[in-house]
Design a protein around this motif. Structure first.
Motif, short mmCIF file in Angstrom:
data_model
loop_
_atom_site.label_atom_id
_atom_site.label_comp_id
_atom_site.label_asym_id
_atom_site.label_seq_id
_atom_site.Cartn_x
_atom_site.Cartn_y
_atom_site.Cartn_z
N ASN A 14 4.85 38.45 27.43
CA ASN A 14 5.71 37.01 27.44
C ASN A 14 5.33 36.14 28.52
OD1 ASN A 14 7.73 35.30 27.08
ND2 ASN A 14 9.25 36.67 27.33
N VAL A 15 4.86 35.06 28.12
CA VAL A 15 4.62 33.97 29.28
C VAL A 15 5.26 32.59 29.02
CG1 VAL A 15 2.12 34.93 29.54
CG2 VAL A 15 2.62 32.98 27.74
N SER A 16 6.33 32.87 28.76
CA SER A 16 7.33 31.78 28.29
C SER A 16 7.87 31.16 29.75
CB SER A 16 8.57 32.01 27.44
OG SER A 16 9.28 33.19 28.15
N ASP A 17 8.14 31.91 30.84
CA ASP A 17 8.55 31.72 32.06
C ASP A 17 7.16 30.66 32.89
OD1 ASP A 17 10.86 32.82 31.77
OD2 ASP A 17 10.23 34.33 33.00
N LEU A 18 6.10 31.00 32.27
CA LEU A 18 4.85 30.33 32.94
C LEU A 18 4.96 28.86 32.41
CD1 LEU A 18 2.56 30.69 34.66
CD2 LEU A 18 1.26 31.08 32.37
N PHE A 19 5.69 28.24 31.52
CA PHE A 19 5.74 27.02 30.88
C PHE A 19 7.11 26.36 30.98
CE2 PHE A 19 2.16 29.01 28.74
CZ PHE A 19 1.12 28.31 29.27
N LYS A 20 8.10 27.06 31.62
CA LYS A 20 9.50 26.63 31.92
C LYS A 20 9.45 25.30 32.49
CE LYS A 20 12.63 29.60 31.86
NZ LYS A 20 13.40 30.77 32.22
N GLY A 21 10.18 24.54 31.89
CA GLY A 21 10.42 22.98 32.68
C GLY A 21 9.29 22.20 32.12
N ARG A 22 8.51 22.53 31.52
CA ARG A 22 7.29 21.49 30.78
C ARG A 22 8.00 20.89 29.60
NH1 ARG A 22 1.11 23.11 31.31
NH2 ARG A 22 1.19 21.34 30.03
N GLN A 23 8.02 19.81 29.39
CA GLN A 23 8.51 19.17 28.13
C GLN A 23 7.40 18.93 27.13
OE1 GLN A 23 10.12 15.49 29.84
NE2 GLN A 23 11.67 16.32 30.67
N ASP A 24 6.20 19.14 27.27
CA ASP A 24 5.26 19.21 26.57
C ASP A 24 4.92 20.31 25.61
OD1 ASP A 24 4.04 20.13 28.84
OD2 ASP A 24 2.12 19.69 28.10
N VAL A 25 5.60 21.59 26.16
CA VAL A 25 5.74 22.73 25.65
C VAL A 25 6.80 23.18 24.90
CG1 VAL A 25 4.82 25.31 25.70
CG2 VAL A 25 3.77 23.64 27.11
N TYR A 26 7.09 23.09 23.75
CA TYR A 26 8.26 23.30 23.00
C TYR A 26 8.52 24.84 22.81
CZ TYR A 26 8.41 18.54 21.57
OH TYR A 26 8.18 17.19 21.10
N ARG A 27 7.53 25.53 22.58
CA ARG A 27 7.57 27.07 22.35
C ARG A 27 6.31 27.74 22.59
NH1 ARG A 27 6.73 30.43 18.64
NH2 ARG A 27 6.05 28.84 17.05
N THR A 28 6.37 28.90 23.04
CA THR A 28 5.21 29.76 23.26
C THR A 28 5.40 31.21 22.60
OG1 THR A 28 5.62 30.77 25.41
CG2 THR A 28 4.41 28.82 25.27
N GLY A 29 4.42 31.82 21.90
CA GLY A 29 4.20 33.11 21.44
C GLY A 29 3.72 34.07 22.47
N PRO A 30 3.87 35.15 22.07
CA PRO A 30 3.30 36.01 23.21
C PRO A 30 1.72 35.97 23.51
CG PRO A 30 3.79 37.38 21.11
CD PRO A 30 4.32 35.96 20.91
N LEU A 31 1.31 36.22 24.72
CA LEU A 31 -0.15 36.14 24.86
C LEU A 31 -0.50 37.39 24.61
CD1 LEU A 31 -2.57 34.73 26.11
CD2 LEU A 31 -1.79 35.62 28.37
N HIS A 32 -1.75 37.62 23.74
CA HIS A 32 -2.20 38.66 23.32
C HIS A 32 -3.56 38.78 24.37
CE1 HIS A 32 -3.79 42.02 21.10
NE2 HIS A 32 -4.68 41.68 20.80
N VAL A 33 -3.64 40.00 25.15
CA VAL A 33 -4.65 40.22 25.97
C VAL A 33 -5.73 41.35 25.48
CG1 VAL A 33 -5.24 40.70 28.50
CG2 VAL A 33 -3.35 39.12 27.87
N PHE A 54 1.09 28.44 20.50
CA PHE A 54 1.90 27.35 20.91
C PHE A 54 2.51 26.35 19.93
CE2 PHE A 54 -1.41 27.66 24.35
CZ PHE A 54 -0.63 27.92 25.49
N GLU A 55 3.72 25.73 20.36
CA GLU A 55 4.17 24.74 19.67
C GLU A 55 4.44 23.80 20.91
OE1 GLU A 55 8.50 23.49 17.90
OE2 GLU A 55 7.46 25.42 16.82
N LEU A 56 3.36 22.70 20.69
CA LEU A 56 3.37 21.58 21.68
C LEU A 56 3.65 20.21 21.10
CD1 LEU A 56 -0.04 22.62 22.91
CD2 LEU A 56 1.98 23.24 24.01
N ALA A 57 4.08 19.22 21.83
CA ALA A 57 4.30 17.95 21.42
C ALA A 57 2.91 17.38 21.13
CB ALA A 57 5.07 17.14 22.89
N CYS A 58 3.19 16.40 20.27
CA CYS A 58 1.81 15.58 19.79
C CYS A 58 1.76 14.57 21.02
CB CYS A 58 2.29 14.81 18.43
SG CYS A 58 1.07 13.72 17.94
N ALA A 59 0.60 14.45 21.23
CA ALA A 59 0.13 13.47 22.44
C ALA A 59 0.77 11.96 22.05
CB ALA A 59 -1.29 13.52 22.73
#
Length: 165
Positions: A14-33, A54-59
């Protein structure tokens, strides 16, 4: 960091904490390693891939964009060189090895770094995305706005009526 070590890592993190506070990342799935760790006489080699949705914001228009990203991961780790070895190698180019202390190797910081470095830079909802109106903010993919698109440089504004009849 022993010779002959062979280890396969196949986990979902679970890497959702890595992108916490970023407005361009709406949602992340689990990182498969999926990594293969191989110990050699004086170094450890780690190869494999990372995959994430990822679910990201269109630029251009900020609509959600679904992205599946696969990242090739390849790093080589070794123990730090002694002072004498560093002095001899000072004239050589920088090494391809990452120096790590200790008997255990924590791959998490290197995996997180690779994920952030290879994230899609400017995802688009579609190649012909028209974006947002800079004046009113209307999504131009959905509706055309009535804002003026004339761009007049104020330094030449006095000349705009020069050729009118």
């Amino acid at each position: 960091m022993s010779k002959g070590l062979k280890l396969t890592i196949d986990e979902e993190l679970n890497v959702s904490d890595l992108f916490k506070g970023r407005q361009d990342v709406y949602r992340t799935g689990p990182l498969h390693v999926a990594l293969q760790v191989t110990g050699h006489e004086s170094f450890i080699e780690v190869n494999g891939k990372l995959a994430i949705d990822f679910e990201l914001a269109c630029a251009r228009c900020l609509d959600p964009v679904q992205e599946h990203t696969v990242i090739a991961f390849s790093e080589v780790f070794k123990r730090p060189s002694s002072k004498e070895d560093r002095d001899e190698d000072a004239e050589e180019e920088e090494s391809d090895f990452i120096e790590v202390d200790g008997e255990r190797l924590n791959l998490m910081p290197y995996v997180e770094e690779a994920l952030q470095l290879f994230m899609p830079y400017a995802p688009l909802c579609r190649n012909d995305c028209k974006g947002l109106c800079p004046t009113c903010g209307q999504n131009l993919n959905e509706h055309k706005c009535d804002c003026s698109t004339d761009k007049i440089d104020i330094r030449f504004a006095a000349l705009k009526d020069l050729f009118k009849e």
